[in-house]
Design an enzyme around this catalytic site. Structure first.
Site, mmCIF file in Angstrom:
data_model
loop_
_atom_site.group_PDB
_atom_site.id
_atom_site.type_symbol
_atom_site.label_atom_id
_atom_site.label_comp_id
_atom_site.label_asym_id
_atom_site.label_seq_id
_atom_site.Cartn_x
_atom_site.Cartn_y
_atom_site.Cartn_z
ATOM 1 N N SER A 237 -10.360 -49.530 11.367
ATOM 2 C CA SER A 237 -11.063 -50.745 11.156
ATOM 3 C C SER A 237 -11.224 -51.268 9.544
ATOM 4 C CB SER A 237 -12.380 -50.968 11.883
ATOM 5 O OG SER A 237 -13.270 -50.077 11.130
ATOM 6 N N ASP A 238 -11.256 -52.436 9.462
ATOM 7 C CA ASP A 238 -11.788 -52.622 7.812
ATOM 8 C C ASP A 238 -13.072 -52.198 7.950
ATOM 9 O OD1 ASP A 238 -11.761 -53.467 5.183
ATOM 10 O OD2 ASP A 238 -10.704 -55.226 5.747
ATOM 11 N N CYS A 239 -13.622 -51.937 6.518
ATOM 12 C CA CYS A 239 -14.864 -51.224 6.458
ATOM 13 C C CYS A 239 -16.010 -52.169 6.830
ATOM 14 C CB CYS A 239 -14.990 -50.850 5.008
ATOM 15 S SG CYS A 239 -13.765 -49.631 4.827
#
Length: 699
Positions: A237-239
């Site tokens: 996932s993106d952060c």
């Protein structure tokens, strides 16, 4: 180690873990499992143009600048150096027991999103607006990062999957709507090509696409990535993006539901803390142990491929002295020189004759700026050469006057702390100079990733205007009033119109992007004529008043060189040289169902050595579906001595010249395809600016 061996090793190791231990390994900061001899590992590392955020490393030109080289082999060499320096650091980090963030070998790069709108602040992190250029350079970057040895030199990650390019302020809850046509013609090709070429990681995007959160997208992740493209690497996932699923997207009601939704849709690794809730999801039967196991096995396959568990760790002989070393600096300087795009050179004003110049003024907020060399997602170099530094080094017999002249944006008078209104000082220096070099533009504090605040020029990192910030425009115009000989050096990651007054007055205009730690030396070398500029625009430079569609509209009509409505100020693929090149005898050498091989003879007809970035474009007539004005489908970089002639050969993948239908299918066009071969795009503006036309080949 083969991927099959790594998979088998991962399966055996994960089988020894409890279900609770497996879940902990799906966090980006994966804890140690001491009873199994597993060290902690932090997956988060950045390497878009150098090993970032972890001490000294070579700071190469930023990604958009690499794209301006139009040179896949050069980009691959840069990436190879990045992974070399990554191993040099990793070897010492392991030795000294440092497993912190930014210390591993899993790089969350490259960013292969399409720079669809010139207002997007993160466009500097991309390879530009063209799917073909992005896919080609992205593939070579990944090859350089991952290497071709028995083990991965480092792991690359294609991001952000998918349909992601602003607005930054709304990204955590925004739904990007894309038709199947635009999805498969524009937004997915670079991901498809990098996945099929072997990238080991894919990062999801913050936003939703067509209603589903990208990091838990049943269609993008489950159907396209895993099934159609058979991707068996890891998805991260993106952060913080998994938190967005329930906080802003409202695709789930709770943190536990969001964690379960993401895992079920094969998001293996959470950059953030949402996967802390996997325990609850498991206990509530929202997820199965098999799903947890599958994710853990994919992650451990990567760690085995990196050689983490080998008794003799691969690449352990790479020494710490490789960091920003002399050899890497030479490549860095070469890359910086090749990324520079010469937009204007009135009456061959450049290169300058050093003996004629008593005084040179270097004026503007980027005169002495290090941050404008770095861009964002940057390393920290051992040496920086700003524009003013470079001019001093090259023009040693001239008096060099340097003034900041203005801040990037915002102008205040009579400010008690000073350094606010500096325009008169910049104008004073210019008024006494034989030549003024106006170092204008932006840096990552102005344009970039969600900054969380607005100013008079940007909204959370996205630009509100395609012109210069007002205070820089004022400075530039006043300098033009007092100095006849003005050279503009524009440093930014995007399209900026300098306005008619400055554009018309300037003798030369250089777009240097964010050119890396040695960027000022590269600019000076070009101004002095030590090298000929050869960069080409990887984006369209629009007029400041160009009628762009709404920023939130992800339809492609009216955007980029492929669908622009009206004329560009400077078109995609454009760039001047100090020498000249002639094209002749362009022809199809071979054609089959997979590719078309085209050759052309290119001669350096000018007065100095130069590098030509040859390009091939396709256009369509009588197509049953919407097609681009032109589609880049081949690039080649050739270095030619004065009078030298070489043959450039392009192997054009038919994938890039097929038409995309409304349902997203790639088909042979109904009508005729024309190929254009030359040093630029075959549009009317490029033809006029360069006073030549591309060679046509009818297929």
């Amino acid at each position: 180690m083969t991927k099959a061996q790594a998979k088998e090793n991962a399966k055996k190791l994960v089988a020894k873990m409890t279900v609770e231990e497996k879940m902990t390994q799906l966090l980006y900061n994966s804890p140690a499992i001491e009873r199994l001899g597993i060290k902690e590992y932090n997956w988060w590392n950045e390497g878009a143009h150098g090993v970032a955020r972890a001490g000294t490393a070579t700071v190469f030109p930023h990604t958009i600048a690499m794209a301006a080289t139009f040179d896949p082999e050069l980009v691959e060499k840069i990436a190879d150096v990045i992974s070399t320096e990554a191993r040099a650091k990793y070897n010492k980090h392991v030795k000294y027991g440092d497993y912190d963030i930014f210390k591993g070998l899993t790089f969350w790069a490259p960013n292969i999103n399409i720079f669809r709108d010139p207002r997007w602040g993160r466009g500097q992190e991309t390879f530009g607006e063209c799917p073909y250029l992005t896919a080609t350079l992205g593939t070579h970057f990944i090859k350089g990062i991952q290497g071709d040895g028995e083990f991965l030199k480092a792991s690359a990650c294609s991001k952000h999957f998918a349909v992601h390019s602003g607005p930054e302020a709304d990204r955590h809850g925004f739904d990007a709507i894309a038709t199947p046509h635009d999805l498969f013609e524009t937004y997915l090709p670079a991901f498809e090509k990098t996945v099929k070429s072997g990238v080991t990681g894919v990062m999801g995007a913050y936003n939703r696409t067509n209603g589903e959160a990208c990091c838990a997208h049943s269609y993008l992740l489950g159907e396209i990535l895993r099934k159609q493209w058979a991707f068996d690497g890891y998805v991260v996932s993106d952060c913080g993006a998994l938190g967005d699923i329930y906080k802003f997207h409202k695709c789930a009601e709770t943190k536990t539901e969001a964690a379960a939704l993401a895992l079920k849709n094969t998001c293996d690794l959470n950059c953030g803390e949402t996967y802390d809730a996997l325990v609850d999801a498991y206990e509530q039967d929202m997820i199965t142990e098999d799903e947890i196991t599958a994710a853990a096995e994919r992650l451990y396959m990567i760690r085995y491929l990196l050689g983490e568990f080998e008794e003799n760790r691969p690449y352990s002989d790479i020494g710490f002295d490789k960091l920003d070393c002399k050899e890497h600096k030479e490549l860095n300087k070469k890359a910086a020189e090749q990324c520079v795009v010469l937009l204007k050179n009135e009456n061959s004003y450049l290169p300058l004759n050093k003996g004629d110049l008593k005084k040179i003024a270097v004026v503007g907020p980027n005169s002495l700026s290090v941050t404008a060399l770095e861009g964002n997602y940057n390393a920290y170099a051992s040496e920086y050469i700003t524009v003013a530094d470079g001019i001093r080094r090259e023009f040693t017999d001239s008096v060099i006057m340097v003034e900041k002249g203005a801040n990037y944006c915002g102008e205040f008078t009579n400010h008690w702390s000073g350094f606010q209104n500096m325009i008169s000082d910049g104008v004073a220096a210019a008024s006494e100079a034989d030549v003024t070099i106006l170092a204008l533009g932006l840096d990552c504090s102005i344009e970039g990733e969600d900054t969380g605040y607005d100013n008079d020029y940007t909204a959370c990192g996205d630009k509100k205007s395609l012109y210069l910030p007002a205070t820089q425009q004022k400075l530039a115009e006043k300098v033009c009033e007092v100095c006849d000989n003005v050279i503009v050096v524009l440093m930014c990651g995007s399209s900026i119109d300098l306005g008619d007054k400055v554009t018309n007055h300037a003798k030369a205009i250089i777009h240097a992007w964010y050119p890396g730690s040695l960027g000022g030396l590269a600019v000076a070398n070009i101004i002095a004529g030590n090298v000929s500029p050869c960069g080409k625009l990887p984006v369209t430079i629009y007029r400041g008043d160009h009628n762009l569609p709404d920023f939130t509209d992800y339809g492609m009509i009216g955007k980029t060189y492929r669908y622009i409505e009206g004329d560009a100020l400077y078109p995609f693929g454009y760039g001047l040289s100090f020498t000249s090149f002639a094209y002749d005898n362009a022809k199809v050498v071979e054609a089959d169902s997979e590719k078309i091989t085209v050759s052309v003879e290119i001669e350096n007809t000018g007065d100095m050595k130069g590098i030509e970035k040859a390009q091939v474009y396709a256009s369509y007539t009588d197509s049953r579906t919407v097609t681009p004005h032109f589609q880049l489908c081949g690039i080649k970089s050739l270095e030619l001595e004065k009078g030298e002639k070489k043959t450039a050969v392009f192997e054009i993948d038919r994938y890039w010249i097929k038409a995309v239908t409304d349902d997203g299918s790639r088909v042979d066009p109904d009508g005729k395809i024309t190929l254009y071969v030359g040093g630029h795009q075959p549009d009317a503006v490029s033809n006029k600016l360069l006073s030549n036309e591309c060679i046509k080949i009818e297929l």
